[in-house]
Scaffold this active site. Structure first.
Site, PDB file in Angstrom:
ATOM      1  N   ARG A 215      45.480  45.983  36.839  1.00  0.00           N
ATOM      2  CA  ARG A 215      44.969  45.264  35.767  1.00  0.00           C
ATOM      3  C   ARG A 215      46.166  45.885  34.609  1.00  0.00           C
ATOM      4  O   ARG A 215      46.019  47.228  34.667  1.00  0.00           O
ATOM      5  CB  ARG A 215      43.685  45.266  35.234  1.00  0.00           C
ATOM      6  CG  ARG A 215      42.806  44.369  35.998  1.00  0.00           C
ATOM      7  CD  ARG A 215      43.136  43.056  35.777  1.00  0.00           C
ATOM      8  NE  ARG A 215      42.199  41.924  36.250  1.00  0.00           N
ATOM      9  CZ  ARG A 215      42.406  41.343  37.577  1.00  0.00           C
ATOM     10  NH1 ARG A 215      43.901  41.533  37.920  1.00  0.00           N
ATOM     11  NH2 ARG A 215      41.772  40.355  37.937  1.00  0.00           N
ATOM     12  N   HIS A 263      51.968  38.266  37.740  1.00  0.00           N
ATOM     13  CA  HIS A 263      50.697  38.270  38.040  1.00  0.00           C
ATOM     14  C   HIS A 263      50.735  37.193  39.713  1.00  0.00           C
ATOM     15  O   HIS A 263      49.694  36.254  39.947  1.00  0.00           O
ATOM     16  CB  HIS A 263      49.534  37.549  37.313  1.00  0.00           C
ATOM     17  CG  HIS A 263      48.229  38.271  37.632  1.00  0.00           C
ATOM     18  ND1 HIS A 263      47.245  38.265  36.661  1.00  0.00           N
ATOM     19  CD2 HIS A 263      47.518  38.286  38.906  1.00  0.00           C
ATOM     20  CE1 HIS A 263      46.201  38.980  37.270  1.00  0.00           C
ATOM     21  NE2 HIS A 263      46.346  38.655  38.515  1.00  0.00           N
TER      22      HIS A 263
END
Ligand code: NDP
Length: 300
Positions: A215, A263
């Site tokens: 993250r 991502h």
């Protein structure tokens, strides 16, 4: 059993889940007090979980639950996604980038110069640490070990993959100080935010590289840029960011020491994930404990 589907991608998910679990009646809308389970992802239409008092499970479709855990309307048990397709994707992403960094492939791709004085060491001589030894961290560590990397993991409990050295929470300094390549596969929680700050980045050996598919919040961005600018760190491969999409003028885009990937490290694969969803729906029907429940007090 009535199952409310509150996520994006009904067209692909509905046939796969219905085939894997014909006993479940999958619906996009239903009278709230008739719903036995909810399939959920934050990219869907949203869901006020408090309106479904009879639901015995909220089954997430993503591995990360940081966008669900803070929802105060959620009182039902929450299961996150652990499935082999997602795992394989993450293994391929991390081993691919680890090999590229280990072999210094970018130098040959860019140099255009005959310099054969530096064959890279074998993987047995390359130390890799994986932060996070959950479903994904363990799978990545096993794959790197199978390629002969000198790999270790670090997690809160010190649990890791069998046969692979595993450090626990207080042993972070040892875990970082050995890491020529550091792979961050921790969840986003209040405890992991900025876990890779200036002080911790300075514990890495000079010339280390980082791969972060965990993250964006795990890394103090200013500290990372400073360590890259001073050439203390060699390279960072970043897949996740505090703001996504990464804004057009973010310094990461143009930094020569940074590779941005959007991502895409891995994602839930419908074919394999539908089988996991089906198993959990059957467990609910039988009154059994579902798999992969989230401990909301820990945040993962
Ligand atoms: P798990 O929940 O299975 O594993 C989490 C790991 O992190 C555990 O080993 C846990 O340790 C450790 N951990 C959590 N908090 C701490 C802490 N404060 N200190 C030390 N260790 C800690 O998660 P997954 O492996 O399935 O996924 C990891 C993350 O990967 C997800 O949360 C998500 O953010 C990210 N992800 C990214 C994707 C992408 O495409 N970029 C795709 C999928 C996931 P312990 O068990 O000992 O408590």
């Amino acid at each position: 059993m009535r199952v409310l589907f509150a996520a994006d991608g009904w067209e692909k998910w509905a046939p796969a889940i219905s085939a894997a679990c014909p006993e479940a009646e999958l619906l996009q809308t239903a009278p709230p007090d008739s719903v036995d389970a909810i399939i959920y992802a934050p990219n869907g239409p949203g869901c006020d979980f408090a309106a479904y008092p009879s639901a015995k499970l909220v089954q997430g479709l993503w591995a990360g639950v940081d966008q669900i855990v803070p929802d105060s309307s959620l009182t039902q048990p929450l299961a996150r996604m652990v499935e082999p397709g997602l795992e394989r994707g993450m293994v391929e992403y991390c081993t691919g980038w680890a090999l590229r960094l280990h072999l210094g492939m970018d130098r040959f791709a860019q140099d255009g110069v005959w310099r054969n004085d530096m064959a890279p060491p074998l993987a047995t001589r390359r130390k890799v640490t994986v932060l996070g030894a959950g479903a994904l961290g363990q799978a990545v560590a096993r794959a790197l070990a199978a390629l002969d990397f000198d790999v270790a993991t670090w997690s809160r409990s010190g649990e890791g993959a069998p046969g692979i050295p595993a450090f626990s929470g207080p042993e972070m300094e040892q875990a970082l100080s050995r890491a020529e390549i550091l792979i961050a596969l921790l969840p986003d929680t209040p405890e992991t935010r900025n876990i890779l700050n200036a002080e911790r980045l300075a514990l890495l050996p000079r010339g280390a590289s980082i791969i972060n598919p965990g993250r964006g919040t795990l890394i103090d961005d200013a500290a990372l840029l400073s360590a890259l600018n001073s050439r203390y760190l060699r390279h960072a491969v970043l897949d996740v960011f505090r703001t996504e999409p990464l804004p057009p003028f973010d310094p990461y885009w143009s930094h020569p020491g940074v590779t941005v990937t959007p991502h895409i490290a891995s994602e839930t694969r419908v074919e394999t994930a539908a089988l996991v969803v089906a198993e959990n729906l059957r467990r609910v029907m039988r009154g059994e404990t579902p798999l992969h429940l989230v401990d909301r007090s820990k945040g993962y």
